[in-house]
Design a protein around this motif. Structure first.
Motif, short mmCIF file in Angstrom:
data_model
loop_
_atom_site.label_atom_id
_atom_site.label_comp_id
_atom_site.label_asym_id
_atom_site.label_seq_id
_atom_site.Cartn_x
_atom_site.Cartn_y
_atom_site.Cartn_z
N ARG A 1 52.82 13.86 -5.26
CA ARG A 1 52.02 14.58 -4.27
C ARG A 1 50.56 14.17 -4.34
N ALA A 2 50.07 14.07 -5.61
CA ALA A 2 48.66 13.73 -5.78
C ALA A 2 48.37 12.35 -5.21
N VAL A 3 49.29 11.41 -5.47
CA VAL A 3 49.09 10.05 -4.96
C VAL A 3 49.10 10.08 -3.43
N ALA B 1 45.48 17.61 2.08
CA ALA B 1 46.22 18.76 1.58
C ALA B 1 47.58 18.85 2.27
N ILE B 2 47.58 18.65 3.58
CA ILE B 2 48.85 18.72 4.31
C ILE B 2 49.81 17.65 3.82
N VAL B 3 49.27 16.41 3.70
CA VAL B 3 50.12 15.30 3.25
C VAL B 3 50.64 15.59 1.84
N GLY B 4 49.74 16.09 0.98
CA GLY B 4 50.15 16.39 -0.40
C GLY B 4 51.25 17.43 -0.45
N LEU B 5 51.11 18.45 0.40
CA LEU B 5 52.12 19.51 0.39
C LEU B 5 53.43 19.03 1.01
N ALA B 6 53.29 18.15 2.02
CA ALA B 6 54.50 17.72 2.73
C ALA B 6 55.26 16.64 1.98
N ALA B 7 54.57 15.93 1.07
CA ALA B 7 55.22 14.81 0.39
C ALA B 7 56.32 15.33 -0.53
N ARG B 8 57.39 14.55 -0.63
CA ARG B 8 58.43 14.92 -1.58
C ARG B 8 57.88 14.77 -2.98
N SER B 9 58.19 15.70 -3.84
CA SER B 9 57.62 15.62 -5.17
C SER B 9 58.53 14.85 -6.11
N ARG B 10 59.79 14.65 -5.71
CA ARG B 10 60.72 13.97 -6.61
C ARG B 10 60.33 12.51 -6.71
#
Lengths: 243, 879
Positions: free
Chosen positions: B793-795, B862-871
């Protein structure tokens, strides 16, 4: 049961991929221990389950049955974040194709686990430089991976695997992409790290690399078919090569 | 052709391979293909839908003829008894002229058939309006009298229910009239001056022209439409030629002939009236250029990633004898495949969307749309726009792919060549040209806005060439940043072909938003700055529009009753209007005439007495008030001038009272005077006189209004307005509330911010999505060395931040130039000889700029970070 020197302990580990008719049993009831100061070679033909064993040992995958313990902690009982923390602090990986991040310099690649663990950048960089010096390429710290040879890249990968006092090094065909001489150099480095107190698991299919190991575990179709004792397998050594 | 036939085959073979590889690749990389398809198809779809709706709404010549002619071949109008038609356009509505006297007899239908040859069917038709009674009162209905059952009139109206009228007391009406209280089978009351007349409604019929206006139709003469010396007939029996039209013209008849309008004669005067609008064309060209640029920039990264993925294939092709053009073709091939698919899909869906939107659009129009229309030629143009944008987007990746280092790629090293040194230099030059153009536009006497808009596009193009250098510089300074940001910045710089267009798309958007934002806000600042308060804030006035003076005493009582807290003051002045006017002139001792303003906020331009001071001096400092009070107490006069005339303390006042008829009565007097400076050249009044001076000049002073002194709330204003409205319908209440920002300005700013947000999100998401799919192995490595689930997410967020922030900062910097430049032609009145801008307003909407440059990239991240898959993915070797 678990001795304090046992860094990695697999007990009755079975891993089945898929379900029903398409189920493939990659490992079946595998048990073995790697202790501190010991380098264990895992050998076997393609598809024997060597790589599955490494992913389980590193906590990247979970066994269908049995337990995997690293430094006495059952990986199956840990949450994802704790597993990631284990990989940052206790387990180091070395891959066949190095898997360095091309956008980061050598020092930054090595410092990555420490930084991910929350270390200050300066401290992480210092530790990374030390680790790079230990593997003999302290002068290449600021180069990017594509500015280095394969052997140099694999040294960086080893430095990344050992940085920060990690006690378990998992190496998956680390010499596969290297010429013989460079490969031997890399194995010597691995051996030296184990002699310094780490436990090492080396997946390889080349018998002569197994000569660097204290023990060899043979896998075939997911089952341990043979395990040499704790005595060195000197018989497999080619003449003229000694550690 | 025979010689080049072989060459063509060779050429086509080269493309066939490229297209096949491209089509396979498009199928394999589905996510990326869909992304490109959407990017290109969306604008194509929107424009297509708009085009379909507009061309359906537009009534073309042939459709318009059906509405006016029905099924007839011509409509002949006889309306002038005396003259010959000297000229008529093919469509007489476009122009006609009478001239040359005739015998004075109005031509009849027999005259027409004599000229055209007998045997033509004809039916009389008459248009007009008819007042009809409705539930609410009386409405004016569009009316037509003709035999609607006659085949010739087929097309003038559509019967939806019931039947056509057969007897003289039967009518058909449209739905709009039924909605006002009539019923099918019921009575329709025609309102006539003498006695009202009723008709039976036997059917519902819609006029083919009017939709929401009441419409009534009946047989010839059945509605009693006034004759007014005009007869019209619809004629059938074959086409009426231009020469027959001219023959009828000589009889004094106007002819609307279907054949002539559809195939107009070569030389008629009507041609002279057609002209083109250069300015509109230029603006349209700029808009098309900007949209094309945005589409290219948004779709570009996807092609760049595709080309990157194909590097090995391309290198292998090169190794086995492929030439650079062939490598280029493979990448351009995917542009043709995806661009073609997106264009066709966009046009197809756009036609469907346009069709679906027609009922909605019809609701906003009072006239009936024509039949559903698909303007194929224009749609072909729109589709080729989509294809061209795809090709343009693939151009740079294709070029880079063709010049990659084959050995490096096959050896597994990166194939990107170092960035060119020339392109940033060229970028600087082009950017400089854009800036210079803006500066020129700012000082230009005319068309400044157009020059600046064009140079803004030039500046944005120059900026795009600078983006690679900026991205590389950001990567260089990223060493000290936290790991995800550092990774994102470095990776962005390594994959420039993917990053640069995305950053450029964001930058171009932000440049536009900032430039337009500055323009709109400065324009608003001008409106605010030039606003002149009529009264001190919160104070109200009651005046009366022209006519007999209302009962001011009653008004005063009404006002006092409604706003008891306020003080109501009588305003007195010299009345103007039907009973003549009064002229005042002011002359100084030095002989110079001082002209004062002409305003009459209070219903009179000459006010009398100190009560007028609040109205006369709303913005003036206390010292001016004191001096003004003193002057009035001394029997003096207040005049208004552009600059304070400090030396003036006495003026000769000349009055001329003009009665409605006869000579003016002239008087004059010398009085103490104060010249009150006015802003923006606007004086509220001609003068404020003291009672003594007005008397001395012999002027008739009477009440002209009321001043309500108090802090009036909107609710007070409403009550006051209702109360005085009851006394006199001509009473007008005004409360000074200072400058009110019009809703449009706020809406424009919101739309700008929204558009910026949308495009930034689009550009950032594209780049981030593609970067993440590219970064799979890197993320797997990160996972293996112990990155937690949050790292991905951070990336992702860091990627979005780098693209958004770099683009926004660059765009804002570039957008400021045309934005500031355009305020000069927009708000300024010109330049002085000393090079100073006159009346220029510059107001930078810092909130908008900060929002777009700082808040929006953070929000997107923030939106991209939240929407990104964390796996995190597993390394391919370990899968």
């Amino acid at each position: 049961m678990t001795r304090s020197t046992d860094v990695l302990q697999l007990t009755g580990v079975t891993r089945v991929h898929g379900e029903g008719a398409t189920a493939v049993r990659a490992l079946h009831s595998v048990s073995f221990i790697a202790s501190a100061g010991e380098l264990v070679a895992v050998m076997g033909p393609s598809g024997s389950g060597k790589s599955t064993l490494l992913t389980l040992a590193g906590g990247l995958d979970t066994p269908t049955e049995g337990t995997v313990a690293v430094e006495g902690r059952d990986l199956g009982s840990l949450r994802q974040a704790e597993l990631a923390r284990m990989r940052r602090t206790s387990i180091g990986y070395v891959f066949q194709d190095f898997n360095l991040i091309p956008a980061l310099t050598a020092a930054e690649n090595v410092a990555m686990p420490l930084e991910l663990d929350g270390a200050r950048t300066r401290k992480a960089r210092d530790a990374a430089r030390t680790a790079l010096e230990e593997v003999g390429i302290g002068d290449l710290a600021d180069r990017f991976p594509d500015q280095m040879s394969g052997g140099q890249q694999q040294r960086v990968a080893i430095a990344r695997a050992v940085v920060g006092e990690r006690r378990l090094i998992l190496a998956d065909e680390p010499t596969g992409a290297l010429d013989t001489e460079t490969g031997e150099e890399i194995l010597r480095l691995l051996r030296a790290r184990c002699d310094a107190g780490a436990a090492g698991v080396l997946v390889t299919h080349e018998a002569r690399h197994a000569a660097w190991a204290d023990r060899v575990v043979f896998l075939r179709d997911g089952v341990v078919v043979d395990e040499t004792g704790s005595s060195p397998v000197d018989a497999l050594l080619e003449p003229g090569l000694t550690r | 052709m025979s010689v080049s036939g072989g060459r063509f085959t060779h050429w086509w073979t080269g493309w066939r391979l490229a297209l096949r590889v491209a089509a396979r690749d498009a199928r394999r990389a589905r996510g990326r293909s869909i992304l490109v398809l959407v990017m290109i198809a969306l604008p194509v779809l929107a424009v297509t839908a708009a085009d379909v709706v507009i061309s359906t709404a537009e009534v073309n010549a042939a459709e318009g003829l059906d509405r006016r002619l029905g099924a007839a071949d011509a409509r002949v109008i006889s309306q002038n008894a005396a003259d010959v038609v000297e000229y008529q356009a093919p469509d007489p509505d476009d122009g006609l002229a009478y001239g040359g006297r005739r015998d004075g007899r109005r031509p009849t239908l027999e005259d027409v058939t004599d000229v055209l040859g007998g045997g033509r069917p004809a039916v009389s038709v008459r248009d007009g309006v008819r007042r009809v009674r409705t539930d609410a009162g009386v409405a004016t209905a569009m009316a037509v009298e003709t035999d609607l059952a006659d085949p010739l009139t087929d097309g003038l109206a559509r019967l939806t229910e019931g039947r056509w009228p057969r007897a003289d007391d039967e009518v058909v009406v449209n739905q709009a009239l039924l909605d006002r209280g009539s019923q099918l089978g019921g009575e329709l009351e025609l309102v006539t001056v003498g006695a009202d007349d009723t008709r039976t409604i036997v059917g519902t019929a819609e006029s083919t022209i009017f939709r929401d206006q009441p419409f009534v139709a009946a047989g010839p003469g059945a509605l009693g439409l006034p004759q007014s010396g005009r007869d019209e007939w619809l004629l059938g029996g074959g086409p009426v030629s231009w020469s027959q039209v001219l023959d009828l013209n000589r009889l004094g008849l106007l002819v609307l002939s279907r054949a002539v309008v559809l195939d107009p004669p070569a030389s008629t005067m009507a041609d002279e009236y057609t002209g083109s609008d250069d300015a509109a064309a230029a603006v349209l060209a700029l808009v098309v250029a900007m949209v094309l640029l945005e589409v290219v920039l948004l779709a570009g990264p996807a092609f760049a990633v595709g080309a990157k993925r194909q590097t090995r294939t391309l290198a292998l092709m090169a190794a086995s004898g492929g030439s650079p053009p062939q490598a280029r073709r493979v990448v351009l091939g995917s542009a043709i495949v995806l661009g073609g698919l997106a264009s066709l899909g966009g046009v197809g869906l756009g036609i469907g969307l346009g069709w679906a939107l027609l009922p909605l659009a019809q609701r906003f129009s009072g006239e009936w749309f024509g039949p559903f229309q698909v303007p194929w030629l224009q749609l072909a143009g729109i589709a080729s726009f989509g294809l061209v944008s795809a090709l343009l987007a693939a151009l740079v990746p294709a070029w880079i792919a063709s010049r990659q280092d084959v050995v490096a790629v096959l050896g597994g090293r990166r194939g990107d060549r170092p960035p060119s040194r020339r392109s940033p230099l060229l970028g600087l030059l082009v950017l400089g040209a854009g800036v210079a153009g803006s500066a020129y536009g700012a000082r230009a006497d005319q068309n400044g806005e157009a020059v600046i808009a064009a140079s803004a596009v030039v500046a944005v193009l120059g900026m795009i060439a600078l983006v690679p250098v900026v991205v590389a510089a950001v990567a260089r300074v990223a060493g000290r940043l936290p790991l995800p940001v550092r990774y994102a910045a470095r990776d962005a710089a390594r994959h420039r072909t993917r990053t640069v267009p995305a950053v450029a798309a964001v930058a171009a958007t932000v440049a536009g938003v900032v430039a337009l934002g500055i323009a709109v806000t400065s324009d608003e600042a001008e409106n605010r700055g030039e606003y002149t308060a009529s009264l001190p804030a919160g104070m109200g006035s009651v005046t009366a529009t022209s006519g007999a003076p209302p009962d001011w005493a009653a008004m005063r009582r009404a006002a006092e009753a409604q706003v008891p807290d306020a003080t109501v003051i009588d305003m007195r002045g010299v009345r103007e209007g039907a009973r003549g006017w009064t002229d005042l002139r002011f002359r100084h001792d030095d002989g110079a005439v001082r002209l004062s303003g002409w305003g009459s906020t209070m219903g009179s331009s000459i006010l009398v007495g100190p009560a007028a001071l609040p109205v006369a001096l709303p913005d003036q400092p206390a010292t001016t008030w004191q001096r003004a009070e003193r002057v009035l107490a001394d029997g003096g006069v207040l005049v208004f001038g552009a600059e304070p005339a400090t030396g003036v303390d006495r003026l000769t006042v000349k009055a001329a009272v003009h009665p409605p008829r006869g000579r003016a009565e002239r008087t004059s007097a010398v009085a103490p005077a104060l010249v009150v400076p006015v802003t923006n050249g606007y004086a509220p009044f001609r003068a404020v006189l003291s009672d003594e001076l007005a008397q001395e000049l012999g002027l008739t002073v009477s009440p002209v209004g009321l001043l309500v002194d108090g802090d009036l709330a909107p609710a007070d204003e409403e009550r006051l307005s209702d109360a005085v409205g009851e006394v006199s319908a001509r009473a007008d209440v005004y409360v000074e509330r200072g400058y009110q920002t019009p809703d449009e300005t706020v809406i424009v700013q919101l739309v700008l911010a929204g558009l910026g947000a949308l495009l930034m999100l689009g550009g950032t998401l594209t780049a981030t999505f593609l970067a993440l799919s590219d970064a799979r192995p890197d993320l797997a490595t990160l996972a293996a060395v112990g990155a937690g689930p949050r790292t991905r997410r951070a990336v992702a967020a860091a990627y979005a931040l780098v693209v958004g922030l770099v683009g926004a900062v660059l765009g804002a910097a570039v957008g400021f130039v045309p934005g500031i430049a355009v305020t000069f032609p927009l708000t300024g009145r010109g330049w002085t000889d000393a090079g100073q801008a006159e009346g220029h307003y510059l107001d930078v909407p810092w909130l908008l700029v900060l929002g777009v440059v700082v808040a929006l990239p953070l929000l997107t991240a923030a939106i991209v970070g939240l929407a990104a898959r964390s796996r995190l993915p597993l390394a391919s070797r370990l899968d």
